[in-house]
Design a protein around this motif. Structure first.
Motif, PDB file in Angstrom:
ATOM      1  N   VAL A  41      16.167  41.539 -53.197  1.00 11.82           N
ATOM      2  CA  VAL A  41      16.467  41.263 -54.608  1.00 11.82           C
ATOM      3  C   VAL A  41      17.689  40.356 -54.731  1.00 11.82           C
ATOM      4  N   ALA A  42      18.683  40.600 -53.894  1.00  4.77           N
ATOM      5  CA  ALA A  42      19.885  39.762 -53.927  1.00  4.77           C
ATOM      6  C   ALA A  42      19.565  38.329 -53.521  1.00  4.77           C
ATOM      7  N   VAL A  43      18.718  38.154 -52.496  1.00  4.38           N
ATOM      8  CA  VAL A  43      18.333  36.797 -52.084  1.00  4.38           C
ATOM      9  C   VAL A  43      17.631  36.074 -53.226  1.00  4.38           C
ATOM     10  N   LEU A  44      16.845  36.815 -53.997  1.00  5.19           N
ATOM     11  CA  LEU A  44      16.093  36.196 -55.090  1.00  5.19           C
ATOM     12  C   LEU A  44      16.961  35.856 -56.294  1.00  5.19           C
ATOM     13  N   THR A  45      18.015  36.621 -56.532  1.00  8.98           N
ATOM     14  CA  THR A  45      18.707  36.520 -57.830  1.00  8.98           C
ATOM     15  C   THR A  45      20.176  36.107 -57.771  1.00  8.98           C
ATOM     16  N   VAL A  46      20.840  36.253 -56.633  1.00 12.71           N
ATOM     17  CA  VAL A  46      22.284  35.985 -56.591  1.00 12.71           C
ATOM     18  C   VAL A  46      22.557  34.485 -56.634  1.00 12.71           C
ATOM     19  N   ASP A  47      23.535  34.113 -57.485  1.00 12.68           N
ATOM     20  CA  ASP A  47      24.040  32.744 -57.569  1.00 12.68           C
ATOM     21  C   ASP A  47      22.929  31.736 -57.844  1.00 12.68           C
ATOM     22  N   VAL A  48      22.109  32.055 -58.811  1.00 15.64           N
ATOM     23  CA  VAL A  48      21.058  31.111 -59.215  1.00 15.64           C
ATOM     24  C   VAL A  48      21.675  30.068 -60.129  1.00 15.64           C
ATOM     25  N   GLN A  49      21.541  28.824 -59.783  1.00 13.72           N
ATOM     26  CA  GLN A  49      22.070  27.733 -60.584  1.00 13.72           C
ATOM     27  C   GLN A  49      20.910  27.027 -61.266  1.00 13.72           C
ATOM     28  N   GLY A  50      20.940  27.019 -62.596  1.00 12.47           N
ATOM     29  CA  GLY A  50      19.838  26.430 -63.338  1.00 12.47           C
ATOM     30  C   GLY A  50      18.851  27.491 -63.763  1.00 12.47           C
ATOM     31  N   PRO A  51      17.739  27.070 -64.355  1.00 11.72           N
ATOM     32  CA  PRO A  51      16.738  28.040 -64.825  1.00 11.72           C
ATOM     33  C   PRO A  51      16.172  28.872 -63.680  1.00 11.72           C
ATOM     34  N   LEU A  52      16.041  30.181 -63.947  1.00  9.38           N
ATOM     35  CA  LEU A  52      15.537  31.086 -62.906  1.00  9.38           C
ATOM     36  C   LEU A  52      14.094  30.756 -62.532  1.00  9.38           C
ATOM     37  N   GLU A  53      13.305  30.295 -63.514  1.00  5.77           N
ATOM     38  CA  GLU A  53      11.898  30.018 -63.221  1.00  5.77           C
ATOM     39  C   GLU A  53      11.727  28.841 -62.266  1.00  5.77           C
ATOM     40  N   LEU A  54      12.763  27.982 -62.167  1.00  4.29           N
ATOM     41  CA  LEU A  54      12.688  26.881 -61.209  1.00  4.29           C
ATOM     42  C   LEU A  54      13.142  27.308 -59.819  1.00  4.29           C
ATOM     43  N   ALA A  55      14.158  28.172 -59.779  1.00  6.48           N
ATOM     44  CA  ALA A  55      14.693  28.594 -58.478  1.00  6.48           C
ATOM     45  C   ALA A  55      13.863  29.700 -57.831  1.00  6.48           C
ATOM     46  N   LEU A  56      13.209  30.516 -58.680  1.00  2.92           N
ATOM     47  CA  LEU A  56      12.517  31.690 -58.139  1.00  2.92           C
ATOM     48  C   LEU A  56      11.370  31.342 -57.171  1.00  2.92           C
ATOM     49  N   PRO A  57      10.513  30.350 -57.464  1.00  2.06           N
ATOM     50  CA  PRO A  57       9.434  30.058 -56.512  1.00  2.06           C
ATOM     51  C   PRO A  57       9.945  29.656 -55.124  1.00  2.06           C
ATOM     52  N   ARG A  58      11.005  28.835 -55.083  1.00  8.84           N
ATOM     53  CA  ARG A  58      11.543  28.413 -53.782  1.00  8.84           C
ATOM     54  C   ARG A  58      12.137  29.599 -53.028  1.00  8.84           C
ATOM     55  N   ARG A  59      12.860  30.462 -53.760  1.00  6.60           N
ATOM     56  CA  ARG A  59      13.440  31.633 -53.096  1.00  6.60           C
ATOM     57  C   ARG A  59      12.367  32.651 -52.720  1.00  6.60           C
ATOM     58  N   ALA A  60      11.309  32.731 -53.525  1.00  7.36           N
ATOM     59  CA  ALA A  60      10.215  33.644 -53.166  1.00  7.36           C
ATOM     60  C   ALA A  60       9.537  33.202 -51.871  1.00  7.36           C
ATOM     61  N   THR A  61       9.421  31.885 -51.674  1.00 11.13           N
ATOM     62  CA  THR A  61       8.868  31.384 -50.409  1.00 11.13           C
ATOM     63  C   THR A  61       9.760  31.769 -49.238  1.00 11.13           C
ATOM     64  N   LEU A  62      11.082  31.660 -49.449  1.00 13.33           N
ATOM     65  CA  LEU A  62      12.018  32.072 -48.395  1.00 13.33           C
ATOM     66  C   LEU A  62      11.867  33.552 -48.079  1.00 13.33           C
ATOM     67  N   VAL A  63      11.746  34.381 -49.121  1.00 14.86           N
ATOM     68  CA  VAL A  63      11.560  35.822 -48.898  1.00 14.86           C
ATOM     69  C   VAL A  63      10.240  36.087 -48.173  1.00 14.86           C
ATOM     70  N   GLY A  64       9.194  35.327 -48.534  1.00 14.49           N
ATOM     71  CA  GLY A  64       7.927  35.466 -47.825  1.00 14.49           C
ATOM     72  C   GLY A  64       8.080  35.167 -46.344  1.00 14.49           C
ATOM     73  N   GLY A  65       8.826  34.107 -46.022  1.00 17.67           N
ATOM     74  CA  GLY A  65       9.088  33.786 -44.613  1.00 17.67           C
ATOM     75  C   GLY A  65       9.854  34.892 -43.905  1.00 17.67           C
ATOM     76  N   ILE A  66      10.828  35.489 -44.604  1.00 20.07           N
ATOM     77  CA  ILE A  66      11.601  36.596 -44.029  1.00 20.07           C
ATOM     78  C   ILE A  66      10.686  37.782 -43.727  1.00 20.07           C
ATOM     79  N   LEU A  67       9.802  38.119 -44.673  1.00 19.52           N
ATOM     80  CA  LEU A  67       8.906  39.269 -44.475  1.00 19.52           C
ATOM     81  C   LEU A  67       7.938  39.021 -43.315  1.00 19.52           C
ATOM     82  N   ILE A  68       7.381  37.809 -43.241  1.00 25.53           N
ATOM     83  CA  ILE A  68       6.429  37.507 -42.169  1.00 25.53           C
ATOM     84  C   ILE A  68       7.122  37.526 -40.809  1.00 25.53           C
TER      85      ILE A  68
END
Length: 338
Positions: A41-68
């Protein structure tokens, strides 16, 4: 037979009798996963600069890579330790990392550095994974047939092949142009941030299938911990379990390496921590504990390196260094005890 074996495995596994009673493995598992989820959750939400809807997909991909990466390396390393009866080995000893390096090096040598970017996509990921899995499965089956089920021969051949692949890769890299060598070097490090979002559905599917196979055999793996003679005496086909486990290791490591690059010591690090944290050798607890520890390590390191040192690209390098140090400490500690 499976029920009888399961009951026997649970009753006879020595580690199960030594499980601590102060803190149950289930509680420890819940704590580790709670911390891992908080880190995600912290990786997804901490220090988001700009609209969350723009940053969330890129960070969600990073989280997906972490899980895999966490799932593949943790599960593969734990079951590799089980079937080899040795906890200071890593699946990379069979030569997966070296094979991946040689494949990338030959691609650059034959077609130039631009070929890596031009061929980057799902077909390349699937082709690399299939090639490594087919090669490893053929090697395992052939060696186990010739050695009568001996794991030592398989490991020794894996070490020799890995050294041969490394030597050939080093030779070819010396005659590459500096530009091609720089492009190749970027492919030879773990790279969670460069995981492609369109690769994740296939990656999660592969992990779900392999994870289901491993989870259904978790009690048989408890029996395999007793060794070849002990498992056979309890009615488990040790050779079949060995081949199934090594195929699962091949699929997980090959796919994770093709997706996010080599991580030699990451699986070893999280598996070693999971054994200590779980307080039992039962795979029903050790496997999810290893995955949770891997998620916590990668997500926590991502947070620290990104927000404190502004060096998120060094996460996998730092974890590899820590894993290598733990590996040497356990190796040297074991020699002193003997």
């Amino acid at each position: 037979m499976p029920d009888a074996v399961d009951a026997s495995a649970t009753a006879t596994a020595p580690a199960a009798r030594k499980a601590p009673t102060d803190t149950r493995p289930a509680l420890r598992l819940a704590i580790v996963w709670a911390l891992a989820l908080a880190a995600i959750v912290a990786v997804l939400t901490v220090d988001v600069q700009g609209p969350l809807e723009l940053a969330l997909p890129r960070r969600a991909t990073l989280v997906g890579g972490i899980l895999i990466a966490s799932f593949a390396h943790a599960v593969a390393t734990v079951i590799f330790h089980t079937v080899t009866s040795n906890r200071i080995l890593t699946p990379s000893i069979i030569g997966f990392d070296s094979m991946y390096t040689l494949m990338q090096t030959l691609t650059v040598f034959a077609f130039g550095g631009s070929a890596i970017a031009a061929t980057d996509g799902l077909p390349k990921l699937i082709a690399q994974t299939v090639l490594m899995v087919v090669a490893a499965t053929a090697l395992y089956t052939w060696l186990l047939d010739r050695s009568g089920g001996g794991v030592l021969t398989l490991l020794l051949v894996g070490v020799v092949l890995g050294l041969a692949f490394d030597s050939l890769s080093s030779f070819i890299q010396r005659i590459l142009s500096p530009t091609d060598y720089d492009l190749l070097s970027l492919e030879l490090f773990g790279r969670l941030s460069s995981v492609q979002p369109d690769h994740l559905p296939l990656a999660f599917g592969v992990c779900a299938v392999v994870g289901g196979v491993v989870w259904m055999r978790r009690r048989r793996l408890d029996v395999v911990l007793l060794g070849r003679d002990g498992a056979t005496a309890l009615g488990v086909d040790h050779r079949r379990e060995l081949i199934v486990a090594l195929i699962c290791v091949s699929v997980l490591i090959a796919f994770a390496t093709a997706l996010a690059g080599p991580m030699t010591f990451f699986g070893f690090l999280v598996a070693t921590l999971a054994y200590r944290l779980a307080g039992t050798h039962r795979h029903a607890f050790v496997l999810p504990m290893a995955v949770g520890t891997g998620v916590l390590a990668l997500a926590g390191a991502q947070l620290v390196m990104r927000h404190l040192f502004d060096a998120a690209g060094l996460v996998t390098v730092i974890i590899e260094v820590v894993g290598g140090v733990v590996f040497l400490a356990l190796l040297l500690g074991g020699r002193k005890q003997r």
